[in-house]
Design an enzyme around this catalytic site. Structure first.
Site, mmCIF file in Angstrom:
data_model
loop_
_atom_site.group_PDB
_atom_site.id
_atom_site.type_symbol
_atom_site.label_atom_id
_atom_site.label_comp_id
_atom_site.label_asym_id
_atom_site.label_seq_id
_atom_site.Cartn_x
_atom_site.Cartn_y
_atom_site.Cartn_z
ATOM 1 N N GLU A 72 -11.742 2.945 6.128
ATOM 2 C CA GLU A 72 -11.030 3.229 7.391
ATOM 3 C C GLU A 72 -10.756 4.908 7.155
ATOM 4 O O GLU A 72 -9.942 5.630 6.425
ATOM 5 C CB GLU A 72 -9.199 3.312 6.360
ATOM 6 C CG GLU A 72 -8.326 2.588 7.231
ATOM 7 C CD GLU A 72 -6.507 2.467 6.840
ATOM 8 O OE1 GLU A 72 -6.134 1.620 7.220
ATOM 9 O OE2 GLU A 72 -6.289 3.664 5.870
ATOM 10 N N GLU A 76 1.189 -1.224 0.071
ATOM 11 C CA GLU A 76 -0.291 -0.311 -0.558
ATOM 12 C C GLU A 76 0.768 1.445 -0.266
ATOM 13 O O GLU A 76 1.428 1.771 1.216
ATOM 14 C CB GLU A 76 -1.357 0.119 1.613
ATOM 15 C CG GLU A 76 -1.650 1.310 1.533
ATOM 16 C CD GLU A 76 -2.706 1.110 2.809
ATOM 17 O OE1 GLU A 76 -3.584 2.207 2.703
ATOM 18 O OE2 GLU A 76 -1.901 0.633 3.540
#
EC number: 5.3.1.22
Length: 275
Positions: A250, A151
């Site tokens: 998130e 990520e």
């Protein structure tokens, strides 16, 4: 078009329930989620957490490798020179948790540029370490039928020292490693801050994308909070492109987590029910 499948990020959502992941799992299930993700579940025994997930009727679909020594400023070790043994030890722990939890994906955290070092001066060495560690991770994960994710985390607002900070950099590394069970994690918050152009970037990198996360920019609130991103459009784009992975929530709720899920209830209603 198949509707998107949303995962509650238990590291960010349902903090009203206290730190115990079991309580957050129950709250997520009551709110309508069927799957969840968590950054670092390691404070609770894996078997205990697996039992709590079963009791709540939820499946965990993503966890991170351990961050390292947070008191020393570490946030992942995958690309940090000299930390190969520590990364691999943490990877073994993450795999053990994933196995116990039936969790199919592990985020392989790259880590930060060492304190006092210039990014440009250490970039080549850090990439070489990351490639080596990713190949090792891919082989280990393949034996467990697991997927590894990398990520990019923005270095403009969130973490100026994080090594992996753009989708272009991450994709180039994935292509160099060349393992089918390693994928790209698209966090729209980070991608928007680093380069924007989300429509073109999502289209370009979709073949590599294995997981998506969402939060509004710049305040990292709910998708329907004020900000730069048009999430109804972006959700429709993912659907039209045939994205079938999970979408992790998130973000930092502006108030009570459940009260702030109006955007998700509206999405479910528009698609004929919970997805």
């Amino acid at each position: 078009m198949a509707p998107l499948r949303f995962a509650a990020n238990l590291s960010w959502l349902f903090s009203e329930q206290g730190p115990a992941l079991s309580a957050r799992l129950e709250a997520a299930a009551r709110a309508g989620f069927k799957v969840a993700e968590v950054a670092w579940p390691y404070a609770e025994p894996a078997a205990q957490l697996a039992a709590a997930a079963r009791a709540a009727g939820l499946r965990l679909v993503l966890l991170n490798t351990p961050p390292g020594a947070t008191d020393l400023g570490e946030l992942g070790l995958g690309a940090v020179p000299g930390s190969q043994d520590a990364f691999r030890e943490g990877l073994e722990l993450a795999v053990a948790y994933a196995r116990e939890l039936g969790c199919p994906q592990v985020h392989l955290m790259a880590g930060r540029v060492p304190q006092g070092a210039e990014r440009a001066a250490v970039a080549r060495d850090m990439e070489a370490v990351f490639v080596e560690n990713l190949r090792h991770a891919a082989d280990l994960l393949a034996r467990e039928n697991l997927v590894g994710l990398v990520e990019p985390i923005n270095s403009r607002l969130t973490d100026p020292r994080y090594f992996l900070d753009t989708p272009e950099q991450a994709a180039a590394i994935l292509r160099r490693v060349d393992r089918p069970n390693l994928r790209l994690q698209l966090d729209m918050f980070h991608w928007q801050i680093m380069g924007g152009n989300l429509t073109a970037n999502i289209r370009a990198f979709l073949p590599l994308i294995g997981h998506v996360q969402v939060a509004q920019v710049p305040d990292r609130g709910e998708p329907d909070s004020p900000g730069e991103l048009n999430f109804p459009y972006l959700f429709q784009l993912l659907e039209e492109l045939g994205y079938t992975g999970y979408v992790g929530c998130e973000y930092r709720p502006r108030g009570d987590t459940t009260e702030g899920l109006g955007w998700l209830r509206a999405y479910w209603e528009s698609r004929g029910g919970q997805c």
